[in-house]
Write an enzyme that holds these catalytic residues in place. Structure first.
Site, PDB file in Angstrom:
ATOM      1  N   HIS A 183      68.522  80.756  32.220  1.00 11.08           N
ATOM      2  CA  HIS A 183      67.829  82.058  32.089  1.00 11.08           C
ATOM      3  C   HIS A 183      68.802  83.229  32.006  1.00 11.08           C
ATOM      4  O   HIS A 183      68.382  84.364  31.779  1.00 11.08           O
ATOM      5  CB  HIS A 183      66.884  82.286  33.269  1.00 11.08           C
ATOM      6  CG  HIS A 183      65.796  81.270  33.376  1.00 11.08           C
ATOM      7  ND1 HIS A 183      64.934  81.008  32.346  1.00 11.08           N
ATOM      8  CD2 HIS A 183      65.437  80.423  34.399  1.00 11.08           C
ATOM      9  CE1 HIS A 183      64.093  80.049  32.719  1.00 11.08           C
ATOM     10  NE2 HIS A 183      64.384  79.671  33.950  1.00 11.08           N
ATOM     11  N   ASP A 222      64.270  71.454  31.202  1.00 11.86           N
ATOM     12  CA  ASP A 222      63.787  72.144  32.394  1.00 11.86           C
ATOM     13  C   ASP A 222      62.329  72.562  32.136  1.00 11.86           C
ATOM     14  O   ASP A 222      61.920  72.735  30.990  1.00 11.86           O
ATOM     15  CB  ASP A 222      64.674  73.378  32.647  1.00 11.86           C
ATOM     16  CG  ASP A 222      64.334  74.116  33.935  1.00 11.86           C
ATOM     17  OD1 ASP A 222      64.992  73.833  34.950  1.00 11.86           O
ATOM     18  OD2 ASP A 222      63.408  74.963  33.927  1.00 11.86           O
ATOM     19  N   HIS A 250      61.013  75.354  32.563  1.00  6.34           N
ATOM     20  CA  HIS A 250      60.945  76.711  32.027  1.00  6.34           C
ATOM     21  C   HIS A 250      61.719  76.844  30.719  1.00  6.34           C
ATOM     22  O   HIS A 250      62.720  76.156  30.518  1.00  6.34           O
ATOM     23  CB  HIS A 250      61.537  77.702  33.040  1.00  6.34           C
ATOM     24  CG  HIS A 250      60.893  77.648  34.384  1.00  6.34           C
ATOM     25  ND1 HIS A 250      61.410  76.902  35.421  1.00  6.34           N
ATOM     26  CD2 HIS A 250      59.780  78.254  34.862  1.00  6.34           C
ATOM     27  CE1 HIS A 250      60.632  77.043  36.483  1.00  6.34           C
ATOM     28  NE2 HIS A 250      59.636  77.853  36.178  1.00  6.34           N
ATOM     29  N   ASP A 291      62.328  70.261  37.531  1.00  8.60           N
ATOM     30  CA  ASP A 291      61.120  70.958  38.005  1.00  8.60           C
ATOM     31  C   ASP A 291      59.878  70.576  37.206  1.00  8.60           C
ATOM     32  O   ASP A 291      58.810  71.154  37.399  1.00  8.60           O
ATOM     33  CB  ASP A 291      61.341  72.487  38.034  1.00  8.60           C
ATOM     34  CG  ASP A 291      62.087  73.037  36.847  1.00  8.60           C
ATOM     35  OD1 ASP A 291      62.362  72.279  35.901  1.00  8.60           O
ATOM     36  OD2 ASP A 291      62.391  74.248  36.858  1.00  8.60           O
TER      37      ASP A 291
HETATM   38  C1  SP5 Z   1      66.384  77.529  36.588  1.00  7.26           C
HETATM   39  C2  SP5 Z   1      64.922  77.684  36.887  1.00  7.26           C
HETATM   40  O1  SP5 Z   1      64.206  76.690  36.957  1.00  7.26           O
HETATM   41  N1  SP5 Z   1      64.467  78.908  37.140  1.00  7.26           N
HETATM   42  C3  SP5 Z   1      63.103  79.084  37.488  1.00  7.26           C
HETATM   43  C4  SP5 Z   1      62.606  80.450  37.394  1.00  7.26           C
HETATM   44  C5  SP5 Z   1      61.214  80.467  37.934  1.00  7.26           C
HETATM   45  N2  SP5 Z   1      60.737  81.728  38.187  1.00  7.26           N
HETATM   46  C6  SP5 Z   1      59.488  81.861  38.881  1.00  7.26           C
HETATM   47  C7  SP5 Z   1      59.680  81.582  40.334  1.00  7.26           C
HETATM   48  C8  SP5 Z   1      58.591  82.097  41.178  1.00  7.26           C
HETATM   49  C9  SP5 Z   1      58.686  81.468  42.519  1.00  7.26           C
HETATM   50  N3  SP5 Z   1      57.826  82.009  43.479  1.00  7.26           N
HETATM   51  C10 SP5 Z   1      56.464  82.127  43.071  1.00  7.26           C
HETATM   52  C11 SP5 Z   1      55.605  82.215  44.257  1.00  7.26           C
HETATM   53  C12 SP5 Z   1      54.233  82.636  43.890  1.00  7.26           C
HETATM   54  N4  SP5 Z   1      53.431  82.667  45.072  1.00  7.26           N
HETATM   55 ZN    ZN Z   2      63.082  75.727  35.662  1.00  2.42          ZN
END
Ligand code: SP5
Ligand code: ZN
Length: 316
Positions: A136, A170, A172, A259
């Site tokens: 990212h 991944d 995302h 993930d």
């Molecule tokens: C490298 C990678 O996998 N980055 C992931 C980015 C994800 N971003 C969103 C994360 C939000 C986490 N917390 C959300 C809680 C909602 N209650």
């Molecule tokens: Zn991710």
């Protein structure tokens, strides 16, 4: 197979993220990499090496000096235990910088470049246990737990004289990696990820994004619906692998996030642990020198077994 690992990532361990004003435990924890490292060692998989150190020029090719300096300076100003939520040079506002963040991010790049050096030296497979993750991170911004774009930095080095494909699996979309190579035809970016209408990074990862200028046709996005399971994932992965086979790169870089696992606490695909062996086996059919780069994966306790299964498929 060489596994590149360094304990320095532990210096980056913010306690909290702030998401929509709600403070919660930082999902991207040091335990993730530790679990993979310990599990693979216990199983006797691969041989562990420590990273070397590399010129900052490798990073400067992908990241603007103002951003690099900002991260170095702000991280350096913090005392141990202090935490900073930066307001600029950032694409989202929930990730955190601590006193060890800059050093850990530099070491993460050293880890990926050590893996890439092995591949350039003729190794078939290397696994860079990068942390913090990278895909990212954009030219001038951190985001999504990422600071420097490890996979993009390595792909850029590998592409000096040869074609490189990046397969991003991944959960995302790797906005930083897509941006880095959007106008290039010598590096193909192919990504399978959750539909950005509903999931981070929200702004990129749509199928219409196909590259620009001479890069047109060399960026391929496969957004997948929420709750995607093994079967549908496999069908799409096969398409992505056909794209890569057709491009016929010399090297393959895999942005390897776990993930996508069914019990990941912040994502919602439904891939099962044994299925990662199939993913590995499919990637193996490309038969290219391959650099694996760790990205996301938040079901910390399962990551060792997931990585083990993936590698079993990839090396059997
Ligand atoms: C490298 C990678 O996998 N980055 C992931 C980015 C994800 N971003 C969103 C994360 C939000 C986490 N917390 C959300 C809680 C909602 N209650
Ligand atoms: Zn991710």
């Amino acid at each position: 197979m060489k596994i590149v690992y360094s304990p320095k990532h532990k210096q980056h361990s913010p306690p909290f993220e702030i998401y929509d004003d709600v403070k919660e435990e930082y999902a991207e924890k040091p335990e993730g990499i530790e679990t993979i490292y310990n599990f693979l060692r216990q199983k006797g998989v691969g041989s562990v090496i420590s990273p070397g150190s590399f010129s900052m020029d490798n990073i400067r090719k992908l990241h603007h000096p103002a951003y690099i300096d900002f991260l170095k300076k702000r991280s350096g100003q913090l005392r141990k235990g202090e935490i900073l939520y930066p307001s600029y040079f950032i694409t989202d506002t929930y990730i955190a910088v601590t006193s060890g963040t800059y050093n850990a991010a530099i070491e993460s790049v050293n880890i990926v470049l050590t893996g890439a050096t092995g591949i350039l030296d003729g190794e078939k497979l290397a696994y860079s246990l990068c942390r913090p993750p990278g895909h990212h991170a954009e030219e001038r911004s951190m985001g999504g737990y990422c600071f420097f774009n490890n996979a993009a930095i390595a792909a850029n080095v590998l592409s000096k004289t040869e074609k490189v494909a990046i397969l991003d699996i991944d959960f995302h979309h790797g906005n930083g990696t897509q941006n880095a190579f959007y106008e290039r035809s010598d590096v193909l970016y192919v990504s399978l990820h959750a539909d950005p209408r509903f999931k981070y990074p929200y702004k990129t990862g749509f199928a219409e994004e196909k590259g620009k200028g001479k890069g047109l046709g060399f960026n391929i996005n496969y957004p997948l619906k929420l709750k995607t399971g093994n079967k549908e994932y496999l069908e799409t992965l096969k398409k992505a692998l056909r794209d890569i086979a057709e491009f016929n790169p010399k090297y393959l870089v895999v942005s390897l996030g776990f993930d996508t696992y069914e019990h990941d606490p912040i994502c919602d695909f439904k891939l099962t642990i044994p299925f990662y062996e199939e993913i590995g086996a499919e990637i193996k059919t490309l038969n290219k020198p391959t650099l694996l780069v760790h990205e996301g994966g938040y079901a910390v306790d399962a990551l060792g077994e997931i990585a083990y299964n993936f590698l079993k498929g990839l090396s059997s």
